[in-house]
Design a protein around this motif. Structure first.
Motif, short mmCIF file in Angstrom:
data_model
loop_
_atom_site.label_atom_id
_atom_site.label_comp_id
_atom_site.label_asym_id
_atom_site.label_seq_id
_atom_site.Cartn_x
_atom_site.Cartn_y
_atom_site.Cartn_z
N TYR A 40 0.84 -1.20 0.00
CA TYR A 40 0.00 0.00 0.00
C TYR A 40 0.88 1.25 0.00
O TYR A 40 2.10 1.18 0.19
N HIS A 41 0.26 2.41 -0.20
CA HIS A 41 1.01 3.67 -0.29
C HIS A 41 2.15 3.47 -1.32
O HIS A 41 1.96 2.79 -2.32
N ASP A 42 3.35 4.05 -1.01
CA ASP A 42 4.49 3.86 -1.93
C ASP A 42 4.97 2.41 -1.96
O ASP A 42 5.83 2.07 -2.78
N GLY A 43 4.43 1.59 -1.11
CA GLY A 43 4.79 0.17 -1.11
C GLY A 43 4.53 -0.50 -2.44
O GLY A 43 5.18 -1.50 -2.79
N VAL A 44 3.61 0.06 -3.24
CA VAL A 44 3.31 -0.54 -4.55
C VAL A 44 4.54 -0.52 -5.46
O VAL A 44 4.64 -1.32 -6.39
N ASN A 45 5.50 0.38 -5.16
CA ASN A 45 6.71 0.44 -5.98
C ASN A 45 7.61 -0.79 -5.81
O ASN A 45 8.58 -0.94 -6.56
N ASN A 46 7.28 -1.64 -4.85
CA ASN A 46 7.97 -2.92 -4.74
C ASN A 46 7.64 -3.83 -5.90
O ASN A 46 8.29 -4.85 -6.09
N GLY A 47 6.61 -3.47 -6.67
CA GLY A 47 6.11 -4.38 -7.69
C GLY A 47 6.36 -3.93 -9.13
O GLY A 47 5.63 -4.34 -10.03
N THR A 48 7.37 -3.10 -9.37
CA THR A 48 7.68 -2.75 -10.75
C THR A 48 8.90 -3.53 -11.24
O THR A 48 9.95 -3.50 -10.61
N ARG A 49 8.74 -4.19 -12.37
CA ARG A 49 9.85 -5.00 -12.87
C ARG A 49 10.90 -4.14 -13.58
O ARG A 49 11.93 -4.64 -14.00
N LEU A 50 10.66 -2.83 -13.70
CA LEU A 50 11.62 -1.95 -14.38
C LEU A 50 12.76 -1.49 -13.46
O LEU A 50 13.66 -0.78 -13.89
N THR A 51 12.71 -1.88 -12.23
CA THR A 51 13.77 -1.54 -11.27
C THR A 51 15.11 -2.11 -11.74
O THR A 51 15.18 -3.27 -12.13
N THR A 52 16.15 -1.29 -11.70
CA THR A 52 17.49 -1.78 -12.05
C THR A 52 18.51 -1.30 -11.02
O THR A 52 19.18 -0.29 -11.23
N PRO A 53 18.62 -2.00 -9.91
CA PRO A 53 19.61 -1.59 -8.92
C PRO A 53 21.02 -1.94 -9.38
O PRO A 53 21.18 -2.79 -10.25
N PRO A 54 22.04 -1.30 -8.81
CA PRO A 54 23.42 -1.66 -9.16
C PRO A 54 23.70 -3.14 -8.88
O PRO A 54 23.07 -3.73 -7.99
N GLN A 55 24.64 -3.70 -9.62
CA GLN A 55 24.98 -5.12 -9.51
C GLN A 55 25.30 -5.57 -8.09
O GLN A 55 24.98 -6.68 -7.69
N ASP A 56 25.95 -4.68 -7.33
CA ASP A 56 26.40 -5.11 -6.00
C ASP A 56 25.35 -4.86 -4.91
O ASP A 56 25.63 -5.02 -3.74
N ASP A 57 24.15 -4.45 -5.31
CA ASP A 57 23.08 -4.24 -4.32
C ASP A 57 22.04 -5.34 -4.45
O ASP A 57 21.97 -6.03 -5.47
N ARG A 58 21.25 -5.50 -3.41
CA ARG A 58 20.15 -6.47 -3.46
C ARG A 58 19.12 -6.02 -4.47
O ARG A 58 18.89 -4.81 -4.62
N ASN A 59 18.47 -6.97 -5.13
CA ASN A 59 17.35 -6.62 -6.02
C ASN A 59 16.05 -6.91 -5.29
O ASN A 59 15.58 -8.05 -5.26
N ILE A 60 15.48 -5.87 -4.71
CA ILE A 60 14.33 -6.06 -3.82
C ILE A 60 13.13 -6.62 -4.57
O ILE A 60 12.42 -7.50 -4.08
N VAL A 61 12.91 -6.12 -5.78
CA VAL A 61 11.74 -6.57 -6.55
C VAL A 61 11.88 -8.05 -6.92
O VAL A 61 10.96 -8.85 -6.71
N ASN A 62 13.05 -8.41 -7.46
CA ASN A 62 13.27 -9.82 -7.82
C ASN A 62 13.15 -10.75 -6.62
O ASN A 62 12.66 -11.87 -6.73
#
Lengths: 130, 96, 135
Positions: A40-62
């Protein structure tokens, strides 16, 4: 025991999405059931597959998508919150005339009633936010 | 009831409000930036007196706080322990 | 779903500065259809949600404060306001909207929805709930 988890904040900005994930994983490891994870709220941003975090960071969406796949968890993005923040699945794209979708695997978009139902059907409801 | 506080007591009134609502038999778990409230030398530690308090170990470690810095009687749990606390209490109140 | 649970929505954030208050109210309105035993608590900055005289025309945002007055029609009529939070902010009940509901069992008598409670009384009300929603 049956849990419903509510996530109020998006990934990376706040730790709450991480804490919610670690909690969910620990609950599953202990043999508990997760009835639903409601974003809910901004929490919905957990569900976008377009997220591209840096290689050395966790990929929260995946990480969420894998958790949903491995444990068959119902992960729901609130429709009103998702519309405001531009999280779109096929149905929403068609209804609102959008030219793209971005929902990540394992998530679905549905109404706030899913949160209330989670509260009714679960033994415990736990909210992670800021 | 299990009370969760995830913010520093030096940035807002969440810990203050939580402890003012807590009843005997309730438990407080400090997570995320809430763990700063568990440090013995800090002014906010006095808010914890008389309450049953746990703190999330991974959040402590991430912030470089060692167990010897904690106020007396505080229990350190991992995520599995967090789950056990949710199970052991009839409901959870997140003081967001 | 035949279970009836005591569900409380706990509001501790001011309106407009963040969206939490408005999106929380949206949950309350949807949740009313589930025929649960619903109550609301307003404490800390959450008490600002109920103040009179909100005018958002200058900030281009929707003024959702009139919606609180409609809660009685949704049978949401147990609204607990923390006295200490009001006093800390220099507010009294007179600064808040007068929220009422009509009691079907007493010939639709109009009754106050807001209960002004001490911290200790609020603690008792929370302890009595089954599910607590926080936003």
């Amino acid at each position: 025991m049956k849990f419903t988890i509510q996530v109020n904040e998006g990934p990376y900005q706040h730790q709450s999405a991480d804490t919610a994930y670690h909690f969910a994983k620990a609950a599953l490891d202990k043999g508990h059931e997760i009835f639903r994870i409601f974003f809910y709220h901004d929490g919905v941003n957990n569900g976008t597959r377009l997220t591209t975090p840096p290689q050395d960071d966790r990929n929260i969406v995946n990480r969420w998508s894998e958790l949903a796949r491995e444990h068959d968890i119902d992960m729901v993005l609130c429709v009103a919150a998702a519309q405001r923040r531009g999280i779109v699945d096929d149905g929403e794209a068609e209804r609102n005339g959008k030219d793209a979708t971005n929902i990540a695997p394992g998530f679905r978009i549905s109404g706030l009633g899913q949160l209330i139902e989670g509260g009714i059907e679960s033994d415990r409801t736990i909210v992670f936010g800021d | 009831m299990l009370h969760l506080v995830n913010k520093s007591p030096y940035d807002g009134s969440n810990l203050n409000t939580a402890t003012s609502i807590m009843k005997s038999g309730d438990t407080l778990l400090l997570i995320e930036d809430g763990v700063y409230g568990a440090v013995k030398a800090g002014k906010a530690a006095s808010l914890l007196e008389g309450h049953t308090v746990s703190v999330l170990g991974p959040d402590l470690a991430a912030r470089g706080i060692t167990k010897d810095k904690l106020a007396d009687g505080i229990n350190v749990v991992d995520y599995a322990g967090f789950v056990d606390m949710v199970e052991a209490n009839d409901k959870v109140q997140s003081w967001l | 779903m035949s279970k009836t649970k005591k569900m409380m929505y706990i509001n501790r954030k001011a309106p407009y500065g963040t969206i939490y208050a408005w999106e929380s109210l949206e949950v309350v309105l949807i949740g009313a259809a589930f025929e649960q035993d619903v109550s609301l608590a307003f404490m800390d900055d959450g008490v600002y949600q109920l103040t009179k005289g909100q005018d958002t025309s200058g900030i281009g945002m929707k003024n959702f404060s009139p919606t609180y007055a409609a809660l009685g029609d949704f049978e949401v009529n147990k609204i607990y306001v923390d006295k200490e939070s009001l006093e800390e902010r220099g507010l009294t009940l007179d600064d808040l909207q007068h929220l009422v509901w009509e009691d079907e069992d007493e010939d639709w008598a109009e009754k106050d929805s807001i209960h002004l409670v001490s911290r200790a009384e609020l603690s008792d009300v929370l302890a009595d709930q089954d599910v607590l929603f926080n936003f």
